[in-house]
Write a protein that holds these residues in place. Structure first.
Motif, short mmCIF file in Angstrom:
data_model
loop_
_atom_site.label_atom_id
_atom_site.label_comp_id
_atom_site.label_asym_id
_atom_site.label_seq_id
_atom_site.Cartn_x
_atom_site.Cartn_y
_atom_site.Cartn_z
N CYS A 137 8.83 5.15 -10.93
CA CYS A 137 8.41 6.47 -10.47
C CYS A 137 7.41 7.06 -11.45
O CYS A 137 7.44 6.76 -12.65
N VAL A 138 6.51 7.91 -10.94
CA VAL A 138 5.61 8.69 -11.78
C VAL A 138 5.76 10.15 -11.39
O VAL A 138 5.65 10.49 -10.21
N ALA A 140 5.22 9.64 -7.32
CA ALA A 140 4.91 8.32 -6.77
C ALA A 140 6.09 7.41 -7.06
O ALA A 140 6.63 7.42 -8.17
N VAL A 141 6.49 6.61 -6.07
CA VAL A 141 7.69 5.78 -6.20
C VAL A 141 7.41 4.38 -5.65
O VAL A 141 6.77 4.22 -4.61
N ILE A 142 7.88 3.36 -6.37
CA ILE A 142 7.88 1.98 -5.87
C ILE A 142 9.25 1.40 -6.21
O ILE A 142 9.80 1.65 -7.29
N SER A 186 0.86 -1.19 0.00
CA SER A 186 0.00 0.00 0.00
C SER A 186 0.89 1.23 0.00
O SER A 186 2.06 1.18 0.42
N PHE A 187 0.36 2.34 -0.46
CA PHE A 187 1.14 3.56 -0.61
C PHE A 187 1.13 4.39 0.67
O PHE A 187 0.07 4.67 1.24
N VAL A 236 3.97 8.06 -2.02
CA VAL A 236 3.78 9.32 -2.73
C VAL A 236 4.37 10.38 -1.84
O VAL A 236 4.01 10.51 -0.67
N THR A 237 5.31 11.13 -2.39
CA THR A 237 6.08 12.07 -1.58
C THR A 237 6.42 13.30 -2.40
O THR A 237 6.07 13.39 -3.59
N ALA A 238 7.08 14.26 -1.77
CA ALA A 238 7.48 15.47 -2.49
C ALA A 238 8.42 15.12 -3.64
O ALA A 238 9.30 14.27 -3.49
N ARG A 239 8.21 15.75 -4.77
CA ARG A 239 9.11 15.54 -5.90
C ARG A 239 10.50 16.03 -5.50
O ARG A 239 10.68 17.14 -5.02
N ALA A 240 11.50 15.16 -5.71
CA ALA A 240 12.86 15.46 -5.28
C ALA A 240 13.84 14.61 -6.06
O ALA A 240 13.47 13.58 -6.63
#
Length: 367
Positions: free
Chosen positions: A167-168, A42-44, A9-10, A57-61
């Motif tokens: 990543c998205v 979004a990253v997996i 899960s995210f 799902v986190t801050a774009r970095a």
């Protein structure tokens, strides 16, 4: 045995320093393409021992990356391109996202990379659009979504990596071509080729685009908007543009488009236009079409229109073709009726302005 992937899960962590709304709205007034990015990503992650894990799902970095990261040396990388639209009644929609998920895995298999379960691909896209919904421009703009995956294991050796990052990211965009919907000018490269049989032409991998850049630069030097590639074996048959498929409209109302023989990308826009055209009673021939035939048909009037298509540009009429020995025009350089009709049909479905009889739109509830 249950794995981490089975219960994945995210984790959602909102960006603590999002772009101020006033700045975002000001940027919306002059949207280009691919330069204005949303607040989140979004990253997996995947590893050989854990499978898919650590979805967030986190801050774009930026990603911390070792200099020996495999993607930097062996180019194991794939991506997709898709869009979210804001309809006139305020809904946020995606266009055929399941097709992007399927094609992503086709690319992964060809590049020796792990397949991402389609439901995880779709959930990552949904989660990002949900948290960055305010980045979907109204009117003719859209939110361009870029799912991608790359090898992140640190090693030097020619083999598939054992660690990957999916990543998205998202970018608020306007028209792909400057100057709006006017016909584009194409450079036919007879020096460079894009792909060969048995190669990666049907995969959406960065290497294909890297190999096309010198030809695109050549096109720009000749005042052209895009480059069209011929086949690698005979340098005779029209294949595709640097990032788009191509169609030809003949005098009898039929359409011709190069076949999917493994050297060109199976475009989702291409597939959609073929469906629309056939349902309108048009005959669509997926067959080889030579550059010489293109020239002759344009000169005789047998060829009435030509257009390119893809997620970014949607449908763009081709008005002029330049090549080393000269140039020729199609339909006096104007956008034809068939091109206009098919584009309007497709865009009307994408933006929710007409009945979606195919079930191509995915509505994101509450966004």
């Amino acid at each position: 045995m249950r794995t981490e992937q089975d219960t994945l899960s995210f984790d959602i962590t909102p960006n603590a320093n999002p772009m101020p709304e006033a700045d975002r709205l000001e940027a919306f007034k002059a949207l280009g393409f691919g330069t204005l990015f949303s607040d989140h990503m979004a990253v997996i992650r995947w590893s050989a021992d854990r499978g898919w894990h650590s979805a967030e799902v986190t801050a774009r970095a930026p990603f911390p990356m070792d200099p020996a990261s495999a993607v930097l040396h062996y180019a194991q990388e794939i991506f997709e391109g898709m869009k979210s639209y804001r309809t006139a009644d305020g809904r946020a929609v995606l266009f055929r996202p399941e097709e992007n998920a399927k094609r992503f895995n086709d690319s992964a298999r060809r590049m020796g990379m792990p397949e991402l379960p389609e439901e995880l691909f779709l959930e990552a896209v949904d989660k990002l659009v949900e948290i960055d919904a305010k980045w979907i421009p109204e009117g003719e703009g859209s939110l361009y979504l870029r799912p991608f995956m790359f090898a992140n294991e640190s090693f030097l050796g020619v083999r598939p990596a054992r660690e990957y990052i999916f990543c998205v990211i998202a970018s608020s965009v306007g028209p792909y071509f400057k100057g709006g919907a006017k016909p584009v000018t194409i450079w036919a490269s007879k020096t460079f080729t894009r792909a060969a049989h048995g190669g990666t032409g049907a995969a959406k991998c960065g290497g294909n685009y890297a190999a096309s850049l010198i030809a695109q630069a050549e096109a720009a030097q000749h005042g052209c908007d895009q480059v069209v590639f011929l086949d690698a074996a005979e340098k005779k048959w029209v294949e595709e543009l640097g990032g788009m498929n191509v169609f030809f409209v003949m005098e009898d109302g039929s359409l011709v488009t190069p076949p999917l023989t493994g050297t060109i990308l199976p475009g989702i826009t291409r597939n959609s236009l073929i469906k629309l055209a056939r349902d309108e009673g048009m005959t669509v021939h997926e067959r080889l079409y030579s550059f010489e035939e293109w020239q002759a048909d344009a000169a005789s009037g047998k060829l009435k229109e030509a257009f390119a298509c893809g997620t970014a540009a949607v449908v763009a009429a081709i008005g002029k073709v330049k090549f080393t020995e000269g140039e020729f025009e199609i339909a006096d350089g104007q956008t034809g009726l068939v091109t206009t009709k098919l584009r309007e049909q497709l865009v009307s479905i994408q933006r929710g302005r007409s009945n979606d009889r195919y079930g191509w739109l995915k509505v994101l509830d509450g966004v």
